[in-house]
Design an enzyme around this catalytic site. Structure first.
Site, short mmCIF file in Angstrom:
data_model
loop_
_atom_site.label_atom_id
_atom_site.label_comp_id
_atom_site.label_asym_id
_atom_site.label_seq_id
_atom_site.Cartn_x
_atom_site.Cartn_y
_atom_site.Cartn_z
N ASN A 1 -7.45 41.47 -60.01
CA ASN A 1 -6.84 40.45 -60.87
C ASN A 1 -7.43 39.12 -60.45
O ASN A 1 -7.07 38.58 -59.40
CB ASN A 1 -5.31 40.47 -60.68
CG ASN A 1 -4.64 39.32 -61.43
OD1 ASN A 1 -5.28 38.61 -62.20
ND2 ASN A 1 -3.34 39.13 -61.18
N TRP A 2 -8.35 38.65 -61.27
CA TRP A 2 -9.04 37.41 -60.91
C TRP A 2 -8.15 36.18 -61.02
O TRP A 2 -8.48 35.11 -60.52
CB TRP A 2 -10.28 37.20 -61.81
CG TRP A 2 -11.41 38.12 -61.56
CD1 TRP A 2 -11.44 39.22 -60.74
CD2 TRP A 2 -12.72 38.03 -62.16
NE1 TRP A 2 -12.68 39.81 -60.78
CE2 TRP A 2 -13.48 39.10 -61.66
CE3 TRP A 2 -13.31 37.16 -63.07
CZ2 TRP A 2 -14.81 39.32 -62.04
CZ3 TRP A 2 -14.63 37.36 -63.46
CH2 TRP A 2 -15.37 38.44 -62.94
N LYS A 3 -7.03 36.33 -61.72
CA LYS A 3 -6.15 35.18 -62.01
C LYS A 3 -6.98 34.07 -62.69
O LYS A 3 -7.93 34.41 -63.41
CB LYS A 3 -5.43 34.71 -60.74
CG LYS A 3 -4.74 35.89 -60.05
CD LYS A 3 -3.76 35.51 -59.00
CE LYS A 3 -3.12 36.79 -58.44
NZ LYS A 3 -2.05 36.52 -57.49
N HIS B 1 3.14 40.09 -64.79
CA HIS B 1 2.82 39.62 -63.44
C HIS B 1 3.87 38.58 -63.03
O HIS B 1 4.34 37.82 -63.87
CB HIS B 1 1.41 39.01 -63.41
CG HIS B 1 0.94 38.77 -62.01
ND1 HIS B 1 1.35 37.68 -61.27
CD2 HIS B 1 0.13 39.50 -61.19
CE1 HIS B 1 0.79 37.76 -60.06
NE2 HIS B 1 0.05 38.84 -59.99
N GLU C 1 3.61 35.86 -61.67
CA GLU C 1 3.25 34.48 -62.00
C GLU C 1 3.56 34.17 -63.47
O GLU C 1 3.89 33.04 -63.82
CB GLU C 1 1.76 34.24 -61.66
CG GLU C 1 1.57 34.17 -60.15
CD GLU C 1 0.23 34.66 -59.64
OE1 GLU C 1 -0.74 34.73 -60.41
OE2 GLU C 1 0.15 34.98 -58.43
N GLU D 1 4.43 44.81 -56.97
CA GLU D 1 3.93 43.62 -56.29
C GLU D 1 5.09 42.81 -55.74
O GLU D 1 5.68 42.00 -56.48
CB GLU D 1 3.12 42.75 -57.27
CG GLU D 1 1.88 43.43 -57.82
CD GLU D 1 0.82 42.41 -58.20
OE1 GLU D 1 -0.33 42.64 -57.84
OE2 GLU D 1 1.14 41.39 -58.83
N GLY E 1 -0.60 36.57 -52.30
CA GLY E 1 -1.35 35.39 -51.88
C GLY E 1 -0.86 34.77 -50.58
O GLY E 1 -1.20 33.65 -50.25
N SER F 1 -1.60 40.93 -51.19
CA SER F 1 -2.43 40.79 -49.97
C SER F 1 -3.04 42.10 -49.52
O SER F 1 -3.15 42.38 -48.32
CB SER F 1 -1.62 40.15 -48.83
OG SER F 1 -1.18 38.86 -49.21
N GLY G 1 -5.71 40.68 -55.74
CA GLY G 1 -5.95 39.30 -56.14
C GLY G 1 -7.13 38.72 -55.39
O GLY G 1 -8.30 38.97 -55.72
N GLY G 2 -6.84 37.96 -54.34
CA GLY G 2 -7.88 37.24 -53.60
C GLY G 2 -9.09 38.07 -53.22
O GLY G 2 -10.24 37.63 -53.39
P1 13P Z 1 -3.30 38.79 -53.64
O1 13P Z 1 -4.07 40.04 -53.44
O2 13P Z 1 -4.14 37.55 -53.65
O3 13P Z 1 -2.11 38.71 -52.72
O4 13P Z 1 -2.69 38.85 -55.14
C1 13P Z 1 -2.03 39.99 -55.53
C2 13P Z 1 -1.77 39.90 -56.99
O5 13P Z 1 -0.99 39.09 -57.45
C3 13P Z 1 -2.52 40.83 -57.87
O6 13P Z 1 -2.01 40.81 -59.15
#
Ligand code: 13P
Length: 248
Positions: free
Chosen positions: A9-11, A94, A96, A166, A172, A211, A232-233
């Site tokens: 997930n590149w966000k 998600h 967010e 999640e 994050g 994470s 994510g990251g």
């Molecule tokens: P991180 O891997 O950066 O914690 O993000 C997880 C995430 O929100 C994937 O959708």
């Protein structure tokens, strides 16, 4: 037998030049992946993903979609538009989106239903906040979130989704749920699927997100009900993303 899925997930990250490096790295390093692989990218980059990944084992998709099919909904992106660019997946719900855009369980369910009806696979995200965990509300929170989606889908649609657990406090933050903590919630999610559809419980992958990194992926992915990761990251660096795919 469920096939594992590693989805990035590149966000709201990336640009044409950086994406080109990342996508080339994924394409050249993926080899014969023994799990499914996807990247969920900002909508403007779907065409770039299609051009860079077509013919490789990796798939692509988006991070949100409109509940509407088409019409006067300024700024929205429809399922049909995502399909026009070869998308297979779309993330819905998600945390967010739930927290910054006020998406309710019902909105998330409507988006999941729109995605499945259109032929996309929704990656349905659920997860508790730190406060909810501390107040002993983890199970009730994820149950409410997932059940609202499952109740909205037609019975035959239940096998055509992916679920992602999640925990919001792990996103994050560098804090990961322990494999045992995650497994406990994954087993509950599997049971909720089974209550609605035995077939869905067997085939729907339940991913862990929060994470997940090369150094903790293997132990999480070894748990019986953890069928992959939503990353994510670590999905923004080809070497890290590929290391997680290899851990799979
Ligand atoms: P991180 O891997 O950066 O914690 O993000 C997880 C995430 O929100 C994937 O959708």
């Amino acid at each position: 037998m469920r096939r594992k899925l590693i989805a990035g997930n590149w966000k709201m990250n990336g640009n044409l030049a950086a994406n080109a490096v990342l996508l080339t790295g994924i394409r050249s390093g993926i080899g014969e992946a023994h799990c499914d692989v996807a990247v969920c990218v900002p909508a403007p980059y779907l065409a770039q993903c299609r051009d860079a990944l077509a013919g490789s084992p990796a798939r692509w998709g988006a991070q949100d979609l409109s509940v509407h099919e088409s019409g006067a909904f300024t700024g929205e992106v429809s399922a049909g538009m995502l399909l026009d660019f070869g998308s297979r997946y779309v993330i819905v719900g998600h945390s967010e989106r739930r927290s910054y855009h006020g998406e309710s369980d019902e909105t998330v369910a409507a988006k999941a239903a729109r995605a499945v009806s259109a032929g996309l696979i929704p990656i349905v995200c659920v997860g508790e906040t730190l406060q909810q965990r501390e107040q002993g509300q983890t199970e009730s929170t994820v149950t409410r979130q997932l059940d609202t989606v499952l109740a909205t889908l037609e019975p035959e649609q239940l096998t055509r989704i992916v679920v992602a657990y999640e925990p919001v406090w792990a996103i994050g933050t560098g804090k990961t749920a322990t494999p045992e903590m995650a497994q406990q919630v994954h087993a509950l999610l599997r049971m909720l699927l089974k209550e609605r559809s035995v077939a869905a419980a067997e085939v729907v992958p339940v991913l862990y997100g929060g994470s997940m990194k090369p150094d903790n992926a293997a132990e999480l992915l070894a748990m019986p009900d953890i069928d992959g990761g939503l990353i994510g990251g670590a999905s923004l660096k080809a070497t890290d993303f590929l290391a997680i795919i290899r851990a799979c």
